[in-house]
Design an enzyme around this catalytic site. Structure first.
Site, short mmCIF file in Angstrom:
data_model
loop_
_atom_site.label_atom_id
_atom_site.label_comp_id
_atom_site.label_asym_id
_atom_site.label_seq_id
_atom_site.Cartn_x
_atom_site.Cartn_y
_atom_site.Cartn_z
CD GLU A 131 -20.06 36.41 16.96
OE1 GLU A 131 -20.23 37.62 17.14
OE2 GLU A 131 -20.96 35.56 17.17
CG ASP A 147 -20.02 43.35 22.73
OD1 ASP A 147 -20.73 42.54 22.10
OD2 ASP A 147 -18.94 43.78 22.31
#
Length: 274
Positions: free
Chosen positions: A63, A74
């Site tokens: 990924e 994130d």
């Protein structure tokens, strides 16, 4: 769009389909390990070497993150890395350079994780075509849902790229069914509420979420967010098809370079065969 249209010339599975890898591992009696790293951190060449090291040390699929200025999903570790990549001059076109270089060295599916705005600014059709040409497998799109992704779904049908949507414990059964129906490759089950980052305990809600996705007829479900050890990989693979590790690998790269990423990948990979 007609089957004979010129726009369908790329139709068919993209290179290195992640579903093929997951299925092969399932038949072999193991789960799949997916490793995340941002492209361009700490620089483009090192990010390529680090991704190659993941595969060489037991990671089944990649990924690759597109650094973005507003990474809402994130945690701090990944935010710092992506901000450093942007400060060092990362450009979206670097993603395709990285995918092509990685795929020339290792045979593993390479998915790109991107917030939708970078793809939109680049041009979604152009982004998809260049990703496919580079040997990429598809996109993970954390900030769009199937009901707002009609353009991307149409583009992925034309190009054959995988489209991975996220499912959260808070999702309704109706939303989970929509996510399963729209996803191709796997469904990304977010194991905890909140942002990414290593945690001492992977949220028990992940088991319930995976069971709900199975009930919605999901063929492949991979669990991410909060996985950082081989023991946690093994735990997740008791009930899911894949385990996704991100922040722990990014931290290893930041602190110990490519050699550190390689060591952690090897330790994580032990969890997929227990």
């Amino acid at each position: 769009m007609s089957a004979g249209s010129a726009d369908n010339q790329l139709a068919g599975p993209a290179a290195g389909s992640v579903a093929t890898t997951i299925d092969a591992n399932r038949r072999a009696g193991t789960g799949s390990l997916i490793g995340y790293l941002p492209v361009g951190f700490p620089d483009l060449a090192t990010s390529i070497d680090a991704a190659v090291a993941l595969v060489e040390n037991g990671v089944d699929a990649l990924e690759l993150g597109v650094p973005y200025s507003d990474p809402v999903m994130d945690g701090l570790t990944i935010q710092k890395a992506t901000q450093a990549a942007l400060a060092a001059g990362f450009r979206v076109r670097d993603v395709f350079t990285a995918v092509e270089a990685i795929r020339s060295r290792v045979d593993a599916p390479a998915l790109v994780m991107t917030y939708w705005n970078p793809a939109l600014q680049y041009g979604p059709d152009r982004f998809a075509d260049e990703l496919r040409s580079a040997g990429g497998a598809g996109l993970i799109t954390p900030d769009i849902t199937p009901d707002s992704a009609a353009d991307w779904i149409a583009i992925s049908e034309r190009t054959g790229l995988d489209r991975v949507f996220l499912a959260a414990p808070s999702s309704t059964d109706e939303r989970l069914a929509e996510t399963v129906a729209a996803s191709r490759g796997f469904v990304y089950a977010v194991s905890t509420m909140g942002v990414t980052g290593a945690r001492l305990n992977v949220d028990a809600a992940a088991r319930g979420l995976v069971a709900r996705l199975r009930a919605a007829r999901a063929e492949n479900v991979c669990v991410g967010v909060g996985i950082s050890t081989g023991d946690q990989v093994a735990e997740v693979l008791e009930y899911a098809d894949g385990a996704i590790v991100g922040a722990a690998l990014v931290a290893a790269l930041a602190e110990h370079g490519v050699a550190g990423v390689a060591r952690l990948a090897a330790a994580l990979a032990q969890g997929r065969t227990r």
